[in-house]
Scaffold this motif. Structure first.
Motif, short mmCIF file in Angstrom:
data_model
loop_
_atom_site.label_atom_id
_atom_site.label_comp_id
_atom_site.label_asym_id
_atom_site.label_seq_id
_atom_site.Cartn_x
_atom_site.Cartn_y
_atom_site.Cartn_z
N ILE A 125 0.85 -1.19 0.00
CA ILE A 125 0.00 0.00 0.00
C ILE A 125 0.88 1.24 0.00
CG2 ILE A 125 -1.79 1.25 1.27
CD1 ILE A 125 -2.39 -1.54 2.61
N PRO A 126 0.79 2.07 -1.03
CA PRO A 126 1.59 3.30 -1.04
C PRO A 126 1.08 4.29 0.00
CG PRO A 126 0.02 3.31 -2.85
CD PRO A 126 -0.09 1.96 -2.21
N LEU A 127 1.97 5.14 0.47
CA LEU A 127 1.61 6.13 1.48
C LEU A 127 2.04 7.52 1.02
CD1 LEU A 127 2.88 4.29 4.69
CD2 LEU A 127 0.48 4.62 4.03
N PRO A 128 1.28 8.54 1.37
CA PRO A 128 1.76 9.90 1.13
C PRO A 128 3.06 10.12 1.89
CG PRO A 128 -0.59 9.89 1.70
CD PRO A 128 -0.08 8.50 1.94
N LYS A 129 3.93 10.94 1.35
CA LYS A 129 5.25 11.17 1.93
C LYS A 129 5.19 11.69 3.36
CE LYS A 129 7.69 9.97 -1.68
NZ LYS A 129 8.56 8.76 -1.64
N SER A 130 4.11 12.40 3.69
CA SER A 130 4.01 13.01 5.02
C SER A 130 3.59 12.02 6.10
CB SER A 130 3.00 14.16 4.98
OG SER A 130 1.72 13.69 4.57
N VAL A 131 3.20 10.79 5.74
CA VAL A 131 2.66 9.82 6.71
C VAL A 131 3.80 9.08 7.39
CG1 VAL A 131 1.34 7.68 6.95
CG2 VAL A 131 0.45 9.55 5.54
N GLU A 149 -5.34 14.99 0.21
CA GLU A 149 -6.68 14.59 -0.20
C GLU A 149 -6.65 14.02 -1.63
OE1 GLU A 149 -11.20 16.47 -0.43
OE2 GLU A 149 -9.47 17.75 -0.01
N GLY A 150 -7.33 12.89 -1.82
CA GLY A 150 -7.40 12.28 -3.14
C GLY A 150 -6.18 11.45 -3.52
N PHE A 151 -5.28 11.17 -2.57
CA PHE A 151 -4.05 10.44 -2.88
C PHE A 151 -4.35 9.08 -3.51
CE2 PHE A 151 -0.75 7.37 -1.64
CZ PHE A 151 0.39 7.99 -2.12
N TYR A 152 -5.36 8.37 -2.97
CA TYR A 152 -5.64 7.01 -3.46
C TYR A 152 -6.55 6.98 -4.69
CZ TYR A 152 -3.17 5.38 0.61
OH TYR A 152 -2.18 5.14 1.54
#
Length: 348
Positions: A70-76, A101-104
């Motif tokens: 599962i990819p994650l936003p860089k800030s997570v 918002e809307g990353f996935y």
């Protein structure tokens, strides 16, 4: 075209544009896009402002094969992630406190597994926090890790392939609320309280060879059919039901029940029930009222060492008071855990 014709044309164009805008807004609530899932089939990717089907790609590298990535936003970071294993419902929920918002909508999860029946992203708020809901085709144990490339990797196993010992714990729900003389009504879900404390004991011990499964960890009931399915799916080695007595003026203390239909060589149900009653009562400083044979439907179904332990009487004079004391319930849980571990030693 004269002035009257021009006016008529612009009026019709305006009406047409307005109707189109209304239709677009209505359809925006639920859109449908055909995508390709992990099995290579085209599926309808419906989504709304609150949820949408996740993009799934089966184009995995060698290191990702057999896993869910599962990819994650860089800030997570790891502090922003919570995994909830709803094994009773065959679901894995991953809560991600993101800020994109809307990353996935644009970033696919990767897997070549065929055990995932559906994968949905549910928006938790307007700032990018989401819940990823994976519905599986059965019950699986899982292990997860956060990689340096900002992904979560989840591996799945059948419980009996992963653990040496498997215990199914069933807190029996009661509808009875007993009034006390000088306080509020006695809390009715004592079995759940004790099961949650038992869960804490098992996690504190950190025994990686033994896995505990619970039919419920919150209020409500689980059907007998689902309890039996959990016993089968996990291939449990031990089954423990936790209950209370609800008769008025019932004798205080611990009771234990067993199914005498199956005689298990080496360590039968009666012996296990006696062990559980003694361990629970000794740790809590209570009396053992008795060990009884019963036709309990779950105990009758189970063909491994199984018992129902009644941790007290809601109608008993002393039990009414002490079953409201968390420290007393904690001692009951400690006794149950010790009894289970002794039982595991007996069946090895």
């Amino acid at each position: 075209m004269n002035n009257a014709g021009m006016k008529k044309f612009f009026y019709q164009a305006s009406v047409f544009t307005g109707v189109c805008m209304i239709m677009m807004l209505q359809r925006a609530a639920t859109k449908h896009i055909l995508i390709t899932d992990a099995a290579g089939k085209e599926i309808d990717r419906s989504f709304s402002e609150e949820s949408f089907n996740l993009l799934i790609s089966s184009e995995v590298s060698n290191g990702q094969s057999g896993k869910l990535t599962i990819p994650l936003p860089k800030s997570v970071s790891s502090d922003d992630i919570i995994l909830e294993d709803r094994y009773i419902d065959h679901e894995l929920l991953i809560y991600i406190d993101g800020r994109e918002e809307g990353f996935y909508l644009d970033n696919a999860v990767l897997t070549d597994l065929d055990i995932i029946e559906s994968a949905v992203c549910i928006s938790e708020n307007d700032s990018g926090s989401v819940c990823l809901d994976f519905k599986l085709d059965g019950l699986y144990a899982n292990e997860s890790s956060l990689t340096e490339s900002s992904t979560i990797e989840v591996s799945f196993f059948k419980p009996y392939d992963k653990y040496d010992n498997i215990v199914v714990v069933d807190p029996v729900a009661h509808d009875t609320v007993v009034e006390r003389n000088s306080a509020d009504p006695l809390e009715k879900d004592i079995p759940l309280d004790v099961a949650l404390l038992l869960k804490g004991e098992a996690e504190k011990a950190d025994d990686r060879s033994t896995k505990f499964y619970y039919t419920r960890l919150s209020a409500g009931e689980v059907s007998p059919e689902r309890v039996r399915e959990l016993i089968d799916e996990t291939e449990a080695d031990i089954v423990l039901r936790i209950g209370t007595e609800s008769y008025e003026n019932h004798q205080d203390g611990v009771r234990s029940y067993y199914n005498g239909e199956f005689f298990l060589r080496g360590f039968n149900n009666a012996e296990f029930a006696g062990l559980m009653a003694a361990s629970c009562a000794t740790k809590a400083g209570a009396d053992v009222v008795g060990v009884y044979e019963t036709n309990d439907d779950i105990l009758s179904y189970s063909q491994v060492p199984s018992a129902r332990v009644s941790v007290g009487s809601l109608g008993g004079t002393q039990d009414q008071e002490r079953l409201s004391d968390k420290s007393y319930k904690h001692k009951l849980a400690e006794g149950l855990y010790q009894g289970i571990m002794q039982g595991i030693e007996e069946i090895k």
